[in-house]
Design a protein around this motif. Sequence first.
Motif, mmCIF file in Angstrom:
data_model
loop_
_atom_site.group_PDB
_atom_site.id
_atom_site.type_symbol
_atom_site.label_atom_id
_atom_site.label_comp_id
_atom_site.label_asym_id
_atom_site.label_seq_id
_atom_site.Cartn_x
_atom_site.Cartn_y
_atom_site.Cartn_z
ATOM 1 N N HIS A 106 -4.094 -0.011 3.526
ATOM 2 C CA HIS A 106 -3.674 0.822 2.390
ATOM 3 C C HIS A 106 -3.914 2.305 2.666
ATOM 4 C CE1 HIS A 106 -2.585 -2.621 0.093
ATOM 5 N NE2 HIS A 106 -3.802 -3.126 0.168
ATOM 6 N N GLY A 107 -4.987 2.618 3.374
ATOM 7 C CA GLY A 107 -5.228 4.009 3.763
ATOM 8 C C GLY A 107 -4.133 4.519 4.686
ATOM 9 N N GLY A 108 -3.736 3.696 5.642
ATOM 10 C CA GLY A 108 -2.654 4.075 6.545
ATOM 11 C C GLY A 108 -1.331 4.238 5.821
ATOM 12 N N ASN A 109 -1.048 3.328 4.892
ATOM 13 C CA ASN A 109 0.176 3.439 4.095
ATOM 14 C C ASN A 109 0.173 4.720 3.263
ATOM 15 O OD1 ASN A 109 1.031 0.962 5.081
ATOM 16 N ND2 ASN A 109 0.478 -0.176 3.241
ATOM 17 N N ALA A 110 -0.981 5.057 2.703
ATOM 18 C CA ALA A 110 -1.100 6.266 1.888
ATOM 19 C C ALA A 110 -0.872 7.513 2.740
ATOM 20 C CB ALA A 110 -2.474 6.328 1.219
#
Length: 100
Positions: A6-10
């Motif tokens: 989710h951090g990478g997607n953000a």
Amino acid sequence: MGIIIHGGNARSASMRAMASAKKAEFDEAEKFIEETNEELNKAHRIQTDLIQAESRGDKTEISLLMVHAQDHLMNAMTVRDLALEIIDLNKKITQLSGGN
């Protein structure tokens, strides 16, 4: 792994928001920021669950993976903050130059 995903997607959504703002596509930039915020919220929920579990006495192993996940999340938050500033600056530049 969820924090990393989710951090990478953000972070990716924030980068797309800045690219859209550079092209004066501000509605699209705002949609990417919304996506960023949703992904960060998902990562924060996972992080909060880990913190709450630890506060109940369930120890979480501090591994390289956990450190990497936290680093990923903090990086994504910083990129989001910078994206908001870049979008705002691009809006002002566009207005001053007689654009949208």
